[in-house]
Write a protein that holds these residues in place. Structure first.
Motif, mmCIF file in Angstrom:
data_model
loop_
_atom_site.group_PDB
_atom_site.id
_atom_site.type_symbol
_atom_site.label_atom_id
_atom_site.label_comp_id
_atom_site.label_asym_id
_atom_site.label_seq_id
_atom_site.Cartn_x
_atom_site.Cartn_y
_atom_site.Cartn_z
ATOM 1 N N GLY A 252 34.470 42.271 39.216
ATOM 2 C CA GLY A 252 34.228 43.698 39.410
ATOM 3 C C GLY A 252 35.228 44.328 40.353
ATOM 4 O O GLY A 252 35.710 45.455 40.109
ATOM 5 N N VAL A 253 35.571 43.631 41.421
ATOM 6 C CA VAL A 253 36.565 44.138 42.374
ATOM 7 C C VAL A 253 37.917 44.295 41.694
ATOM 8 O O VAL A 253 38.617 45.305 41.864
ATOM 9 N N ILE A 254 38.293 43.300 40.887
ATOM 10 C CA ILE A 254 39.590 43.346 40.195
ATOM 11 C C ILE A 254 39.636 44.516 39.211
ATOM 12 O O ILE A 254 40.620 45.274 39.162
ATOM 13 N N ARG A 255 38.570 44.682 38.433
ATOM 14 C CA ARG A 255 38.561 45.745 37.434
ATOM 15 C C ARG A 255 38.451 47.126 38.065
ATOM 16 O O ARG A 255 39.072 48.086 37.583
ATOM 17 N N SER A 256 37.704 47.237 39.155
ATOM 18 C CA SER A 256 37.591 48.530 39.842
ATOM 19 C C SER A 256 38.939 48.977 40.399
ATOM 20 O O SER A 256 39.300 50.160 40.311
ATOM 21 N N ALA A 257 39.681 48.030 40.945
ATOM 22 C CA ALA A 257 40.997 48.376 41.472
ATOM 23 C C ALA A 257 41.912 48.881 40.363
ATOM 24 O O ALA A 257 42.663 49.857 40.546
ATOM 25 N N ALA A 258 41.832 48.248 39.208
ATOM 26 C CA ALA A 258 42.651 48.696 38.076
ATOM 27 C C ALA A 258 42.219 50.079 37.600
ATOM 28 O O ALA A 258 43.062 50.951 37.319
ATOM 29 N N ASP A 259 40.903 50.311 37.533
ATOM 30 C CA ASP A 259 40.391 51.611 37.096
ATOM 31 C C ASP A 259 40.791 52.725 38.055
ATOM 32 O O ASP A 259 40.973 53.884 37.643
ATOM 33 N N GLU A 260 40.934 52.387 39.340
ATOM 34 C CA GLU A 260 41.297 53.381 40.356
ATOM 35 C C GLU A 260 42.804 53.600 40.453
ATOM 36 O O GLU A 260 43.275 54.362 41.306
ATOM 37 N N GLY A 261 43.572 52.929 39.610
ATOM 38 C CA GLY A 261 45.016 53.127 39.599
ATOM 39 C C GLY A 261 45.764 52.343 40.655
ATOM 40 O O GLY A 261 46.929 52.623 40.931
ATOM 41 N N ARG A 262 45.135 51.326 41.241
ATOM 42 C CA ARG A 262 45.813 50.488 42.224
ATOM 43 C C ARG A 262 45.546 49.020 41.877
ATOM 44 O O ARG A 262 44.921 48.288 42.642
ATOM 45 N N PRO A 263 45.987 48.579 40.725
ATOM 46 C CA PRO A 263 45.670 47.230 40.252
ATOM 47 C C PRO A 263 46.265 46.157 41.164
ATOM 48 O O PRO A 263 47.298 46.346 41.798
ATOM 49 N N PHE A 264 45.571 45.046 41.207
ATOM 50 C CA PHE A 264 46.087 43.897 41.959
ATOM 51 C C PHE A 264 47.245 43.260 41.211
ATOM 52 O O PHE A 264 47.236 43.165 39.981
ATOM 53 N N ARG A 265 48.219 42.815 41.989
ATOM 54 C CA ARG A 265 49.306 42.029 41.416
ATOM 55 C C ARG A 265 49.041 40.537 41.600
ATOM 56 O O ARG A 265 49.395 39.731 40.744
ATOM 57 N N TRP A 266 48.444 40.191 42.734
ATOM 58 C CA TRP A 266 48.194 38.788 43.070
ATOM 59 C C TRP A 266 46.760 38.602 43.545
ATOM 60 O O TRP A 266 46.179 39.505 44.143
ATOM 61 N N ILE A 267 46.236 37.401 43.319
ATOM 62 C CA ILE A 267 45.073 36.913 44.037
ATOM 63 C C ILE A 267 45.560 35.795 44.950
ATOM 64 O O ILE A 267 46.219 34.855 44.498
ATOM 65 N N LEU A 268 45.325 35.950 46.252
ATOM 66 C CA LEU A 268 45.665 34.929 47.234
ATOM 67 C C LEU A 268 44.343 34.316 47.686
ATOM 68 O O LEU A 268 43.599 34.905 48.464
ATOM 69 N N SER A 269 44.067 33.144 47.172
ATOM 70 C CA SER A 269 42.766 32.515 47.344
ATOM 71 C C SER A 269 42.835 31.386 48.350
ATOM 72 O O SER A 269 43.825 30.657 48.445
ATOM 73 N N ASP A 270 41.771 31.245 49.117
ATOM 74 C CA ASP A 270 41.557 30.009 49.860
ATOM 75 C C ASP A 270 41.530 28.875 48.834
ATOM 76 O O ASP A 270 41.007 29.035 47.725
ATOM 77 N N GLN A 271 42.084 27.718 49.188
ATOM 78 C CA GLN A 271 42.052 26.614 48.232
ATOM 79 C C GLN A 271 40.614 26.271 47.858
ATOM 80 O O GLN A 271 40.345 25.895 46.714
ATOM 81 N N LEU A 272 39.687 26.450 48.795
ATOM 82 C CA LEU A 272 38.283 26.169 48.510
ATOM 83 C C LEU A 272 37.595 27.305 47.747
ATOM 84 O O LEU A 272 36.395 27.232 47.481
ATOM 85 N N MET A 273 38.358 28.331 47.414
ATOM 86 C CA MET A 273 37.862 29.396 46.530
ATOM 87 C C MET A 273 38.726 29.483 45.276
ATOM 88 O O MET A 273 38.702 30.489 44.557
ATOM 89 N N SER A 274 39.464 28.429 44.981
ATOM 90 C CA SER A 274 40.367 28.437 43.824
ATOM 91 C C SER A 274 39.620 28.539 42.508
ATOM 92 O O SER A 274 40.217 28.864 41.478
ATOM 93 N N TRP A 275 38.313 28.267 42.520
ATOM 94 C CA TRP A 275 37.514 28.465 41.309
ATOM 95 C C TRP A 275 37.650 29.897 40.780
ATOM 96 O O TRP A 275 37.444 30.151 39.589
ATOM 97 N N ALA A 276 38.000 30.847 41.687
ATOM 98 C CA ALA A 276 38.124 32.254 41.291
ATOM 99 C C ALA A 276 39.490 32.580 40.689
ATOM 100 O O ALA A 276 39.655 33.648 40.085
#
Length: 477
Positions: free
Chosen positions: A103-127
Motif C-alpha cells: 500500500g505504501v509503494i502504490r500510494s507513493a506512485a499514485d501521488e506522483g512520487r514513486p519509489f525508485r528503490w527499496i532499502l530493506s533490513d536484511q531481516l526484512m528482505s521478505w518484502a
C-alpha cells in the motif's frame, strides 16, 4: 558524489531498537545527499519514535526543507503483546505487514512520487519481492557484523556436514568456524537457536532467516554493512560484493532513531566530569536483555564490591521481577556519590567521556562499534542472537575485553538457548579488576579507536564506500 537526479527510497528496518538506529542515520544521510526517503516502522515503533522527542514532529523532521517522511505499518500483534518475543515477531510480521508495504509503494506512485528503490533490513528482505513486482530496485542493509551474515548464509553447508538438521536445530553440540579469522560459534549460540525458548520458536526463527537469505541472494543489487574492512577482513571476503560503510553513527545535526525518551544528559556528564580519567565503569545492556531478580542483586553487589565509580543504565524492564532488594535505600546510600543509576544514557557521549574506563555490555553490534570508536575496554555479557559471536570477536579476535563468566560447556553467561547462568557478585568484582588492570587490553582498545576513526574520515574507505552507495542509488537502470 552523485548529481541532482535524486529519487525516492523506501527504508524498512527490522522492528528492534538496534536496527532502527543505524537505519535512521542511513535515512538522514540519504536525505542530506538529496534523496527523498520514506521510513516505514511498525505502527508500534512509529508511535514510540514520535513520542521519544528525538526532533520529529507530525511524521516529518522538524527542520524545514528536508525530505524524510515517517510512517507506521501494522505489525499484526495485539496492542498488549510482548514485542521482545523474537519468534513471535518472525512468525507474524511478514504476513501482517505485506499489504501495508504494498500500500505504501502504490500510494507513493499514485501521488506522483514513486519509489525508485527499496532499502530493506536484511531481516526484512521478505518484502523485497513485493517491491520488485512494483518496479523497484532492491538494496539490503545488514546492521550487525559481517561474520554473522556470512555464517547465516552458510546454513546449507552446516546442514551438509551434519552440524544442524533441516530445521536448524543442532545435530552436534560443537563449535562451527566458517573460516580462519571468523569467530567460531557453538551450535547452541547460532542466532536462531538462542532466540527462542522452545523448539517450535527456534524452528520459526530459522525459517524466517532462510526466507530472508533467499530474498537477499536472489534480488539485492547492493549488500551494505555497518562495519569496516579493517574490523572484519576475513568475514567480508566471504560475502558477495559487500559494501561496508560503518561505523554508522548519528551525526550531531541528525535526530536519532532512539525509541526511548531523551533525558537531559547534563547531570550524567557533570557526574562523569567529577571522576578521574579512565576510572568509571559504564554498564548498559541494550533494549532487550532481561535478567532475573537474583542476577540484578548479584550485579548490584558486584559493582559495590569493586569500590570503583560506576554508571549503570537500568531500563525499567531490565527484569520482569521486583528490584527493591537490589536498589534498597540502604544500597543507594552505600553507593552514593560513587554509583549513578539512570534509566537511559546518551551512550555515545558517555563512552566518549575521558572518565570511562570500561564498558560492561550485552555485546550488541551498535554498542560494540560505539565502544571501539571510544577506545574503551569491554566486559562482555551477551544475551541472545548475534551477541555471542560479537563477544568472541571482542575477547579472542580483537582482544579488547573479557567475558563476565563462562559455563563449563563454553557457551557463556548469557542465555545461549537456555537459562542464563547466575554470575555471582564476587566473580563480577574479579572480572572488573582483571580488565581494568590489563594494560595490553587498554593499548589494543586505543589502536582500534584510531582504526575506527580513520575509516569514517573523508579520506577513509567507508566514506568512499558510502559515496559509491549514493551513486548506485541515484543511477538509472
Amino acid at each position: 558524489m552523485m548529481e541532482a537526479s535524486f529519487g525516492h527510497i523506501l527504508l524498512l528496518p527490522f522492528p528492534f531498537q538496534g536496527h532502527i538506529m543505524p537505519f535512521m542515520e542511513m535515512a538522514n544521510r540519504l536525505v542530506d545527499a538529496g534523496f527523498t526517503v520514506t521510513f516505514a516502522n511498525t505502527d508500534f515503533n512509529h508511535r514510540r519514535l514520535l513520542a521519544a522527542g528525538n526532533g520529529y514532529a507530525d511524521n516529518e523532521l522538524s527542520s524545514s526543507g528536508r525530505r524524510l517522511r515517517l510512517l507506521g505499518i501494522p505489525d499484526g500483534l495485539e496492542s498488549d503483546e510482548e514485542r521482545k518475543n523474537v519468534a513471535r515477531i518472525c512468525q507474524v510480521i511478514p504476513g501482517a505487514m505485506a499489504a501495508g508495504v504494498e500500500g505504501v509503494i502504490r500510494s507513493a506512485a499514485d501521488e506522483g512520487r514513486p519509489f525508485r528503490w527499496i532499502l530493506s533490513d536484511q531481516l526484512m528482505s521478505w518484502a523485497v519481492p513485493l517491491g520488485l513486482r512494483e518496479g523497484l530496485r532492491a538494496a539490503v542493509f545488514w546492521t550487525s557484523s559481517a561474520a554473522m551474515l556470512a555464517i547465516s548464509l552458510s546454513i546449507p553447508k552446516m546442514i551438509q556436514i551434519g552440524l544442524i538438521a533441516e530445521d536448524g536445530l543442532p545435530k552436534k553440540h560443537a563449535v562451527f568456524q566458517l573460516a580462519p579469522g571468523v569467530p567460531g560459534l557453538h551450535t547452541a549460540q547460532l542466532a536462531w537457536n538462542n532466540a527462542g525458548s522452545n523448539l517450535a520458536d527456534k524452528s520459526c526463527v530459522f525459517s524466517f532467516v532462510l526466507t530472508n537469505n533467499r530474498a537477499t541472494a536472489d534480488h539485492a543489487e547492493l549488500l551494505i554493512f555497518n562495519s569496516f574492512e579493517d574490523l572484519e577482513p576475513q568475514a567480508l571476503s566471504l560475502l558477495p560484493s559487500p559494501v561496508p560503510v560503518g561505523p554508522l553513527f548519528s551525526a550531531d545535526h541528525h535526530p536519532t532513531g532512539s525509541l526511548w525518551p531523551l533525558e537531559n544528559p547534563s547531570t550524567i556528564l557533570r557526574w562523569l566530569d567529577s571522576h578521574p580519567v579512565g576510572s568509571v565503569l559504564y554498564i548498559a545492556f541494550g533494549s532487550h536483555t532481561i535478567f532475573s531478580e537474583a542476577q540484578i542483586e548479584e550485579l548490584a553487589r558486584g559493582l559495590e564490591l569493586t569500590g570503583r565509580p560506576f554508571l549503570w543504565a537500568v531500563r525499567p524492564d531490565l527484569t520482569a521481577e521486583r528490584r527493591d532488594a537490589a536498589f534498597s535505600p540502604e544500597y543507594l546510600k552505600r553507593i552514593e556519590g560513587r554509583g549513578l543509576l539512570v534509566g537511559w544514557a546518551p551512550q555515545r557521549r558517555v563512552l566518549a567521556h575521558p572518565s570511562i574506563g570500561c564498558f560492561m555490555s550485552h555485546c550488541g553490534w551498535n554498542s560494540i562499534l560505539e565502544g571501539l570508536t571510544a577506545g574503551v575496554r569491554f566486559l562482555c555479557w551477551p544475551y541472545f542472537a548475534d551477541q555471542f559471536l560479537n563477544e568472541t570477536y571482542i575477547c579472542d579476535t580483537w582482544k579488547v575485553g573479557l567475558s563476565v563468566g563462562h559455563r563449563e560447556d563454553g557457551t557463556g553467561a548469557g542465555a545461549g538457548g537456555g537459562e542464563m547462568m547466575l554470575v555471582k557478585g564476587e566473580q563480577i568484582r574479579k572480572r572488573v579488576e582483571e580488565v581494568m588492570r590489563d594494560e595490553e587490553i587498554g593499548k589494543r582498545a586505543h589502536v582500534w579507536k584510531e582504526r575506527a576513526t580513520q575509516n569514517v574520515n573523508p579520506s577513509g574507505t567507508c566514506h568512499e564506500n558510502f559515496n559509491m552507495v549514493l551513486n548506485v542509488l541515484g543511477s538509472t537502470p
